[in-house]
Design a protein around this motif. Structure first.
Motif, PDB file in Angstrom:
ATOM      1  N   HIS A 237      -8.245  -1.831 -15.874  1.00 32.87           N
ATOM      2  CA  HIS A 237      -7.252  -1.227 -16.752  1.00 32.87           C
ATOM      3  C   HIS A 237      -7.524  -1.632 -18.190  1.00 32.87           C
ATOM      4  O   HIS A 237      -7.860  -2.798 -18.464  1.00 32.87           O
ATOM      5  N   PRO A 238      -7.384  -0.713 -19.144  1.00 28.95           N
ATOM      6  CA  PRO A 238      -7.696  -1.041 -20.544  1.00 28.95           C
ATOM      7  C   PRO A 238      -6.786  -2.094 -21.155  1.00 28.95           C
ATOM      8  O   PRO A 238      -7.142  -2.715 -22.165  1.00 28.95           O
ATOM      9  N   VAL A 239      -5.620  -2.335 -20.554  1.00 35.18           N
ATOM     10  CA  VAL A 239      -4.681  -3.312 -21.117  1.00 35.18           C
ATOM     11  C   VAL A 239      -4.736  -4.649 -20.384  1.00 35.18           C
ATOM     12  O   VAL A 239      -4.806  -5.710 -21.004  1.00 35.18           O
ATOM     13  N   VAL A 240      -4.735  -4.617 -19.044  1.00 32.25           N
ATOM     14  CA  VAL A 240      -4.612  -5.864 -18.275  1.00 32.25           C
ATOM     15  C   VAL A 240      -5.901  -6.256 -17.557  1.00 32.25           C
ATOM     16  O   VAL A 240      -5.942  -7.273 -16.863  1.00 32.25           O
ATOM     17  N   GLY A 241      -6.946  -5.475 -17.683  1.00 33.68           N
ATOM     18  CA  GLY A 241      -8.227  -5.852 -17.114  1.00 33.68           C
ATOM     19  C   GLY A 241      -8.371  -5.503 -15.641  1.00 33.68           C
ATOM     20  O   GLY A 241      -7.835  -4.503 -15.166  1.00 33.68           O
ATOM     21  N   ASP A 242      -9.075  -6.361 -14.902  1.00 28.86           N
ATOM     22  CA  ASP A 242      -9.441  -6.062 -13.513  1.00 28.86           C
ATOM     23  C   ASP A 242      -8.265  -6.234 -12.550  1.00 28.86           C
ATOM     24  O   ASP A 242      -7.475  -7.176 -12.678  1.00 28.86           O
ATOM     25  N   LEU A 243      -8.201  -5.304 -11.576  1.00 33.14           N
ATOM     26  CA  LEU A 243      -7.156  -5.330 -10.554  1.00 33.14           C
ATOM     27  C   LEU A 243      -7.785  -5.023  -9.203  1.00 33.14           C
ATOM     28  O   LEU A 243      -8.471  -4.004  -9.048  1.00 33.14           O
ATOM     29  N   ASP A 244      -7.584  -5.899  -8.228  1.00 31.94           N
ATOM     30  CA  ASP A 244      -7.953  -5.630  -6.837  1.00 31.94           C
ATOM     31  C   ASP A 244      -6.666  -5.397  -6.061  1.00 31.94           C
ATOM     32  O   ASP A 244      -5.880  -6.329  -5.847  1.00 31.94           O
ATOM     33  N   LEU A 245      -6.436  -4.153  -5.630  1.00 26.23           N
ATOM     34  CA  LEU A 245      -5.167  -3.786  -5.017  1.00 26.23           C
ATOM     35  C   LEU A 245      -5.390  -3.226  -3.617  1.00 26.23           C
ATOM     36  O   LEU A 245      -6.343  -2.484  -3.373  1.00 26.23           O
ATOM     37  N   GLU A 246      -4.495  -3.588  -2.701  1.00 23.54           N
ATOM     38  CA  GLU A 246      -4.469  -3.002  -1.373  1.00 23.54           C
ATOM     39  C   GLU A 246      -3.538  -1.786  -1.406  1.00 23.54           C
ATOM     40  O   GLU A 246      -2.469  -1.828  -2.009  1.00 23.54           O
ATOM     41  N   TYR A 247      -3.970  -0.696  -0.778  1.00 29.46           N
ATOM     42  CA  TYR A 247      -3.094   0.475  -0.740  1.00 29.46           C
ATOM     43  C   TYR A 247      -2.729   0.814   0.694  1.00 29.46           C
ATOM     44  O   TYR A 247      -3.494   0.588   1.631  1.00 29.46           O
ATOM     45  N   GLU A 248      -1.527   1.338   0.846  1.00 29.19           N
ATOM     46  CA  GLU A 248      -1.024   1.833   2.119  1.00 29.19           C
ATOM     47  C   GLU A 248      -0.548   3.270   1.907  1.00 29.19           C
ATOM     48  O   GLU A 248       0.166   3.551   0.941  1.00 29.19           O
ATOM     49  N   ALA A 249      -0.962   4.164   2.783  1.00 35.83           N
ATOM     50  CA  ALA A 249      -0.530   5.557   2.725  1.00 35.83           C
ATOM     51  C   ALA A 249       0.416   5.809   3.889  1.00 35.83           C
ATOM     52  O   ALA A 249       0.005   5.797   5.050  1.00 35.83           O
ATOM     53  N   LEU A 250       1.694   6.027   3.584  1.00 34.61           N
ATOM     54  CA  LEU A 250       2.736   6.183   4.601  1.00 34.61           C
ATOM     55  C   LEU A 250       3.236   7.624   4.608  1.00 34.61           C
ATOM     56  O   LEU A 250       3.497   8.207   3.555  1.00 34.61           O
ATOM     57  N   THR A 251       3.388   8.195   5.800  1.00 27.77           N
ATOM     58  CA  THR A 251       3.833   9.576   5.932  1.00 27.77           C
ATOM     59  C   THR A 251       5.277   9.620   6.407  1.00 27.77           C
ATOM     60  O   THR A 251       5.578   9.149   7.510  1.00 27.77           O
ATOM     61  N   PRO A 252       6.209  10.167   5.609  1.00 28.42           N
ATOM     62  CA  PRO A 252       7.597  10.274   6.053  1.00 28.42           C
ATOM     63  C   PRO A 252       7.707  11.186   7.273  1.00 28.42           C
ATOM     64  O   PRO A 252       7.085  12.245   7.332  1.00 28.42           O
ATOM     65  N   ALA A 253       8.488  10.770   8.248  1.00 27.03           N
ATOM     66  CA  ALA A 253       8.636  11.561   9.470  1.00 27.03           C
ATOM     67  C   ALA A 253       9.241  12.933   9.180  1.00 27.03           C
ATOM     68  O   ALA A 253       8.940  13.907   9.871  1.00 27.03           O
ATOM     69  N   ALA A 254      10.079  13.025   8.138  1.00 28.86           N
ATOM     70  CA  ALA A 254      10.761  14.287   7.849  1.00 28.86           C
ATOM     71  C   ALA A 254       9.844  15.316   7.192  1.00 28.86           C
ATOM     72  O   ALA A 254      10.164  16.501   7.180  1.00 28.86           O
ATOM     73  N   ASP A 255       8.711  14.877   6.640  1.00 26.28           N
ATOM     74  CA  ASP A 255       7.789  15.803   5.979  1.00 26.28           C
ATOM     75  C   ASP A 255       6.375  15.265   6.102  1.00 26.28           C
ATOM     76  O   ASP A 255       5.925  14.481   5.266  1.00 26.28           O
ATOM     77  N   PRO A 256       5.633  15.678   7.137  1.00 24.34           N
ATOM     78  CA  PRO A 256       4.282  15.161   7.343  1.00 24.34           C
ATOM     79  C   PRO A 256       3.289  15.587   6.276  1.00 24.34           C
ATOM     80  O   PRO A 256       2.160  15.090   6.258  1.00 24.34           O
TER      81      PRO A 256
END
Length: 312
Positions: A237-256
């Protein structure tokens, strides 16, 4: 959109997908004895796939050309085994080999439920967003806008994650491994296209990106498919530098067809400190607020109204 057209010549996407999958496998890898002479095609020939799947060569040729009807599950499973397809590729094969009847009316606009908006508002220490069809950005929280871009401020048609990845130069600087992320997004879009081949907005998106970006055009022709559920992303990121992030992709049951994406940092890590710095650097803006279950846009600090984040 030619890659997903049907007609007298057969189903183009089915043909190209099967061609691309058999091109990846050598006869030796498939357990076949090497044949004398020069091979004119990379990977397996049609007759070799037919042999491995236990079907006639004529039937497999007609299948690959999209000229069969009511293909049985057993045949598709046999072809999937012969081509060593993973679960995602197998599902894509089913979708393109047995397409649903073309939709006569356009897909209705997607709306994010108020409860899901409240989830975004309560996640203050992690970038979060809701993606819809075609990877349209339907809603974001403040930290996601600070990490990526302010999608809410863009015209509706430009609120799209894959358009941002390929057409916004800042995205290439933000993603440490931009190529891997971009190729994965193309594969995810291909998976959606297999389920919705007649989506006119998808055709418009693919056409625009194919014309404007040679990387997209080349990777789209690979016909890879991917379903993202979790993983690791690295950013600079140009402001805070390096970021190592874990992502989770969650699907709402009401709208797949909506996905809630969350990015988190390991507790006590430099990335967590960088996220906190990013959150403090980004002053609160006017966000969508609700009373008695009703939604309304409120002015931001500069007096301008933030558009309601929804997409067609």
């Amino acid at each position: 959109m030619s890659d997903f057209s049907s007609g007298a010549g057969g189903h183009t996407e089915l043909r190209e997908f099967l061609r691309s999958r058999r091109a990846r496998i050598t006869p030796e890898e498939a357990g076949l004895s090497p044949q004398p002479g020069t091979r004119r095609v990379p990977g397996l020939r049609r007759e070799e796939v037919a042999q491995l799947a236990g079907v006639s060569v004529d039937y497999y040729v007609r299948l690959e050309r999209g000229r069969t009807t009511n293909v049985s599950e057993s045949v598709l499973d046999a072809v999937a085994r012969a081509l060593r397809l993973d679960d995602t590729e197998r599902g894509h094969l089913y979708a393109v080999a047995r397409p649903t009847r073309a939709r006569r009316r356009p897909l209705p606009p997607q709306r994010v439920r108020p409860g899901l908006y409240r989830v975004l508002e309560t996640v203050g220490d992690a970038p979060a967003m809701v993606l819809g069809r075609r990877m349209d950005v339907l809603a974001t929280n403040r930290l996601a806008r600070a990490l990526f871009t302010d999608f809410d401020a863009l015209p509706h048609r430009e609120r799209n994650m894959i358009r941002y990845l390929f057409l916004d130069e800042s995205a290439r600087e933000l993603y440490t491994d931009w190529e891997s992320s971009a190729r994965g997004s193309v594969a995810s879009l291909h998976l959606y296209a297999g389920r919705h081949p007649d989506d006119p907005l998808l055709a418009e998106l693919i056409g625009e990106l194919s014309l404007r970006d040679q990387d997209f055009r080349r990777w789209w022709a690979d016909h890879d498919v991917l379903r993202r559920t979790h993983g690791t992303k690295r950013y600079h990121h140009p402001v805070v530098g390096d970021l190592d992030l874990e992502y989770e992709a969650l699907t709402p049951a009401a709208d797949p067809e909506q996905t809630l994406g969350l990015h988190t940092a390991e507790p006590g890590s430099p990335s967590e400190q960088a996220l906190r710095l990013l959150a403090s650097w980004t002053a609160p803006e006017g966000d969508v607020q609700r009373r008695d279950g009703r939604e309304r846009d409120v002015p931001a600090r500069d007096g301008r109204e933030r558009p309601h984040p929804s997409a067609g």
